[in-house]
Design a protein around this motif. Structure first.
Motif, PDB file in Angstrom:
ATOM      1  N   TRP A  58      33.220  32.632  36.260  1.00 29.50           N
ATOM      2  CA  TRP A  58      33.677  33.772  35.456  1.00 29.50           C
ATOM      3  C   TRP A  58      33.616  35.062  36.276  1.00 29.50           C
ATOM      4  O   TRP A  58      34.550  35.865  36.255  1.00 29.50           O
ATOM      5  CB  TRP A  58      32.823  33.891  34.193  1.00 29.50           C
ATOM      6  N   ILE A  59      32.519  35.253  36.991  1.00 29.14           N
ATOM      7  CA  ILE A  59      32.349  36.477  37.785  1.00 29.14           C
ATOM      8  C   ILE A  59      33.412  36.583  38.871  1.00 29.14           C
ATOM      9  O   ILE A  59      34.051  37.627  39.019  1.00 29.14           O
ATOM     10  CB  ILE A  59      30.934  36.540  38.398  1.00 29.14           C
ATOM     11  N   THR A  61      36.279  35.166  39.039  1.00 29.69           N
ATOM     12  CA  THR A  61      37.604  35.305  38.436  1.00 29.69           C
ATOM     13  C   THR A  61      37.827  36.743  37.984  1.00 29.69           C
ATOM     14  O   THR A  61      38.893  37.319  38.229  1.00 29.69           O
ATOM     15  CB  THR A  61      37.761  34.346  37.245  1.00 29.69           C
ATOM     16  N   LYS A  62      36.820  37.329  37.330  1.00 31.28           N
ATOM     17  CA  LYS A  62      36.944  38.714  36.869  1.00 31.28           C
ATOM     18  C   LYS A  62      37.071  39.692  38.028  1.00 31.28           C
ATOM     19  O   LYS A  62      37.772  40.689  37.934  1.00 31.28           O
ATOM     20  CB  LYS A  62      35.745  39.111  35.997  1.00 31.28           C
ATOM     21  N   LEU A  63      36.367  39.422  39.128  1.00 29.00           N
ATOM     22  CA  LEU A  63      36.440  40.298  40.291  1.00 29.00           C
ATOM     23  C   LEU A  63      37.629  39.968  41.201  1.00 29.00           C
ATOM     24  O   LEU A  63      37.855  40.661  42.178  1.00 29.00           O
ATOM     25  CB  LEU A  63      35.133  40.218  41.095  1.00 29.00           C
ATOM     26  N   ASP A  64      38.322  38.891  40.895  1.00 22.83           N
ATOM     27  CA  ASP A  64      39.481  38.431  41.663  1.00 22.83           C
ATOM     28  C   ASP A  64      39.138  38.184  43.136  1.00 22.83           C
ATOM     29  O   ASP A  64      39.848  38.609  44.041  1.00 22.83           O
ATOM     30  CB  ASP A  64      40.634  39.435  41.534  1.00 22.83           C
TER      31      ASP A  64
END
Length: 106
Positions: A58-59, A61-64
């Motif tokens: 999740w982290i 992915t959110k930070l790309d």
């Protein structure tokens, strides 16, 4: 979906991340006694081991930044974040319960 499987390196990263998150949380919010410290440490460790993979995914992915990190780095990040969060939340809940629990009995 990433396949973390049963790679010993990933399990080591998960354990190190969970322990590191619990240790940082100990410093961030000092426990009142040994029993609270042990309880919060093992809760943080357990949450880091259980939720490390999903939290890491999740982290990143959110930070790309998913393409620039290895599986071990993702696992380490997720485990540390999960452990740190569990520790902080548990400590805050215990203190709130003590504060508001005493007020209702007086």
């Amino acid at each position: 979906m990433a396949d973390f499987g049963n790679d010993p390196g990933l399990w080591a990263a998960k354990g190190i991340g969970a322990a590191a998150g619990a240790a940082v949380s100990l410093i961030y919010m000092l426990p009142k006694g040994k029993r609270e410290a042990a309880s919060r440490f093992f809760t943080g460790l357990s949450c880091g081991l259980i939720f490390g993979g999903p939290a890491g995914l999740w982290i990143v992915t959110k930070l790309d930044i998913a393409g620039s990190l290895s599986g071990a780095e993702v696992m380490l990040t997720g485990s540390a974040a999960s452990s740190l969060s569990a520790w902080w939340v548990l400590g805050a809940v215990v203190r709130m319960a003590e504060r508001y629990g005493r007020g209702s009995r007086e």
